[in-house]
Design an enzyme around this catalytic site. Sequence first.
Site, PDB file in Angstrom:
ATOM      1  N   LYS A  22       0.837  -1.215   0.000  1.00  0.00           N
ATOM      2  CA  LYS A  22       0.000   0.000   0.000  1.00  0.00           C
ATOM      3  C   LYS A  22       0.865   1.255   0.000  1.00  0.00           C
ATOM      4  CE  LYS A  22      -1.980  -1.085   3.925  1.00  0.00           C
ATOM      5  NZ  LYS A  22      -1.256  -2.339   4.233  1.00  0.00           N
ATOM      6  N   ARG A  97      -9.804   0.674   8.425  1.00  0.00           N
ATOM      7  CA  ARG A  97      -9.295  -0.643   8.794  1.00  0.00           C
ATOM      8  C   ARG A  97     -10.299  -1.448   9.605  1.00  0.00           C
ATOM      9  NH1 ARG A  97      -3.473   0.250   8.704  1.00  0.00           N
ATOM     10  NH2 ARG A  97      -2.354  -1.576   9.416  1.00  0.00           N
ATOM     11  N   ARG A 143      11.839  -5.444   4.905  1.00  0.00           N
ATOM     12  CA  ARG A 143      11.580  -4.025   4.613  1.00  0.00           C
ATOM     13  C   ARG A 143      12.571  -3.108   5.337  1.00  0.00           C
ATOM     14  NH1 ARG A 143       5.767  -1.712   5.437  1.00  0.00           N
ATOM     15  NH2 ARG A 143       5.982  -2.785   7.425  1.00  0.00           N
ATOM     16  N   ARG A 187      -0.164  -8.534  13.551  1.00  0.00           N
ATOM     17  CA  ARG A 187      -0.728  -7.589  12.572  1.00  0.00           C
ATOM     18  C   ARG A 187      -1.525  -8.323  11.499  1.00  0.00           C
ATOM     19  NH1 ARG A 187       4.580  -5.032  10.790  1.00  0.00           N
ATOM     20  NH2 ARG A 187       3.332  -4.035   9.183  1.00  0.00           N
TER      21      ARG A 187
HETATM   22  P1  AP5 Z   1       4.885  -1.578   1.822  1.00  0.00           P
HETATM   23  O1  AP5 Z   1       4.539  -0.749   0.636  1.00  0.00           O
HETATM   24  O2  AP5 Z   1       5.627  -0.940   2.953  1.00  0.00           O
HETATM   25  O3  AP5 Z   1       3.573  -2.340   2.358  1.00  0.00           O
HETATM   26  P2  AP5 Z   1       2.304  -1.808   3.146  1.00  0.00           P
HETATM   27  O4  AP5 Z   1       1.103  -2.467   2.560  1.00  0.00           O
HETATM   28  O5  AP5 Z   1       2.305  -0.317   3.187  1.00  0.00           O
HETATM   29  O6  AP5 Z   1       2.614  -2.457   4.558  1.00  0.00           O
HETATM   30  P3  AP5 Z   1       2.584  -1.858   6.026  1.00  0.00           P
HETATM   31  O7  AP5 Z   1       3.322  -2.850   6.872  1.00  0.00           O
HETATM   32  O8  AP5 Z   1       3.044  -0.432   6.082  1.00  0.00           O
HETATM   33  O9  AP5 Z   1       1.072  -1.930   6.351  1.00  0.00           O
HETATM   34  P4  AP5 Z   1       0.462  -1.995   7.713  1.00  0.00           P
HETATM   35  O10 AP5 Z   1      -0.945  -1.865   7.313  1.00  0.00           O
HETATM   36  O11 AP5 Z   1       0.790  -3.161   8.569  1.00  0.00           O
HETATM   37  O12 AP5 Z   1       1.165  -0.804   8.519  1.00  0.00           O
HETATM   38  P5  AP5 Z   1       0.665   0.642   8.920  1.00  0.00           P
HETATM   39  O13 AP5 Z   1       1.848   1.526   8.941  1.00  0.00           O
HETATM   40  O14 AP5 Z   1      -0.517   1.043   8.126  1.00  0.00           O
HETATM   41  O15 AP5 Z   1       5.717  -2.861   1.297  1.00  0.00           O
HETATM   42  C1  AP5 Z   1       6.184  -3.831   2.189  1.00  0.00           C
HETATM   43  C2  AP5 Z   1       7.537  -4.400   1.664  1.00  0.00           C
HETATM   44  O16 AP5 Z   1       7.293  -5.109   0.453  1.00  0.00           O
HETATM   45  C3  AP5 Z   1       8.573  -3.336   1.338  1.00  0.00           C
HETATM   46  O17 AP5 Z   1       9.831  -3.808   1.690  1.00  0.00           O
HETATM   47  C4  AP5 Z   1       8.460  -3.160  -0.191  1.00  0.00           C
HETATM   48  O18 AP5 Z   1       9.696  -2.771  -0.770  1.00  0.00           O
HETATM   49  C5  AP5 Z   1       8.049  -4.553  -0.629  1.00  0.00           C
HETATM   50  N1  AP5 Z   1       7.147  -4.561  -1.789  1.00  0.00           N
HETATM   51  C6  AP5 Z   1       6.054  -3.777  -2.006  1.00  0.00           C
HETATM   52  N2  AP5 Z   1       5.451  -4.111  -3.163  1.00  0.00           N
HETATM   53  C7  AP5 Z   1       6.175  -5.142  -3.690  1.00  0.00           C
HETATM   54  C8  AP5 Z   1       6.045  -5.920  -4.877  1.00  0.00           C
HETATM   55  N3  AP5 Z   1       5.049  -5.723  -5.748  1.00  0.00           N
HETATM   56  N4  AP5 Z   1       6.961  -6.886  -5.097  1.00  0.00           N
HETATM   57  C9  AP5 Z   1       7.983  -7.108  -4.212  1.00  0.00           C
HETATM   58  N5  AP5 Z   1       8.154  -6.387  -3.082  1.00  0.00           N
HETATM   59  C10 AP5 Z   1       7.254  -5.412  -2.811  1.00  0.00           C
HETATM   60  O19 AP5 Z   1       0.128   0.401  10.425  1.00  0.00           O
HETATM   61  C11 AP5 Z   1       1.010   0.164  11.494  1.00  0.00           C
HETATM   62  C12 AP5 Z   1       0.217   0.115  12.801  1.00  0.00           C
HETATM   63  O20 AP5 Z   1      -0.447   1.389  13.036  1.00  0.00           O
HETATM   64  C13 AP5 Z   1      -0.932  -0.906  12.850  1.00  0.00           C
HETATM   65  O21 AP5 Z   1      -0.468  -2.190  13.214  1.00  0.00           O
HETATM   66  C14 AP5 Z   1      -1.863  -0.273  13.900  1.00  0.00           C
HETATM   67  O22 AP5 Z   1      -1.416  -0.512  15.196  1.00  0.00           O
HETATM   68  C15 AP5 Z   1      -1.742   1.203  13.593  1.00  0.00           C
HETATM   69  N6  AP5 Z   1      -2.746   1.692  12.645  1.00  0.00           N
HETATM   70  C16 AP5 Z   1      -2.498   2.214  11.402  1.00  0.00           C
HETATM   71  N7  AP5 Z   1      -3.641   2.543  10.795  1.00  0.00           N
HETATM   72  C17 AP5 Z   1      -4.635   2.242  11.665  1.00  0.00           C
HETATM   73  C18 AP5 Z   1      -6.075   2.337  11.586  1.00  0.00           C
HETATM   74  N8  AP5 Z   1      -6.679   2.832  10.486  1.00  0.00           N
HETATM   75  N9  AP5 Z   1      -6.766   1.912  12.638  1.00  0.00           N
HETATM   76  C19 AP5 Z   1      -6.192   1.422  13.748  1.00  0.00           C
HETATM   77  N10 AP5 Z   1      -4.842   1.292  13.881  1.00  0.00           N
HETATM   78  C20 AP5 Z   1      -4.086   1.711  12.840  1.00  0.00           C
END
Ligand code: AP5
Length: 239
Positions: A22, A97, A143, A187
């Site tokens: 994402k 979410r 990552r 997660r």
């Molecule tokens: P990346 O693009 O970083 O993936 P992502 O989908 O953004 O993953 P996240 O881990 O950031 O999502 P998340 O939802 O767990 O975390 P968030 O910060 O929102 O890519 C991942 C890896 O894959 C990278 O190394 C990239 O290079 C590689 N990659 C990407 N595409 C690729 C491809 N096509 N091929 C190969 N490699 C690829 O949330 C963190 C925490 O915040 C949550 O756990 C929660 O506690 C809190 N939080 C956030 N939002 C909320 C909400 N709305 N409600 C409640 N709590 C929340």
Amino acid sequence: MQQAASRNIGPIVLLGSPGAGKGTQAKRIAVRYGIPQISTGDLLRDNVQRSTELGALAKDVMARGELVSDNLVCDMVRDRLRQPDCVRGFILDGFPRTPAQAGWLDAFLDREFFENSRAGDNPPIVILIDVDYNQLLSRLTGRRTCPTCGRIYNVHLQPPRVAETCDLDGSRLVTREDDSDAVIRERLTAYEQQTRPVAEYYRRTGRLVWVDGSMPVDQVTEHVFQEIERHGVITADGG
Ligand code: AP5
């Protein structure tokens, strides 16, 4: 020909499990269309780093891999969406979410956002980036992120030119605290239990677009752009 970045695009929602890509795709959409990426994870991490009241409430919850409460997150998103840079559209990365957050977003858009938007009152384009569970684990454990520009790398799949160093600004790359094996599993569980129903919420209203996120990054981007052009109501920016 109309430049993509001078058109109104409206709201875009990126759904997908942790590691689906994402953040990677949101950054590319932001550059192409000139609209902001709003990552609730990044906003929360910023609050934790600055030791704000919100950061203090979110810190331990995030460290466990659980979701921060709907009220806190919705208030934070409301404040961000009221900023003037959202008026032509925005990309939500990591929000909504839970079904409650999805309902809140619909109500907010109707009640407030569409009044001031330059992009009309079209509902969000909701793109589900779908990736196989086993791929997610190697993506998350590999990552690395640049603390200066936010660029995302992967030591296995998308390594920087020089190990642990950002290609763009030379900063030393960092590993996110919640990218440890135990927290990744929490997660992914939170995603299955609380966020999968959000995809169903949008599917029922005919708004969900599915993209295969297991392909190489550039191919995923191509499909995401195609879907935005196909499903979005994009208007020229006269103002
Ligand atoms: P990346 O693009 O970083 O993936 P992502 O989908 O953004 O993953 P996240 O881990 O950031 O999502 P998340 O939802 O767990 O975390 P968030 O910060 O929102 O890519 C991942 C890896 O894959 C990278 O190394 C990239 O290079 C590689 N990659 C990407 N595409 C690729 C491809 N096509 N091929 C190969 N490699 C690829 O949330 C963190 C925490 O915040 C949550 O756990 C929660 O506690 C809190 N939080 C956030 N939002 C909320 C909400 N709305 N409600 C409640 N709590 C929340």
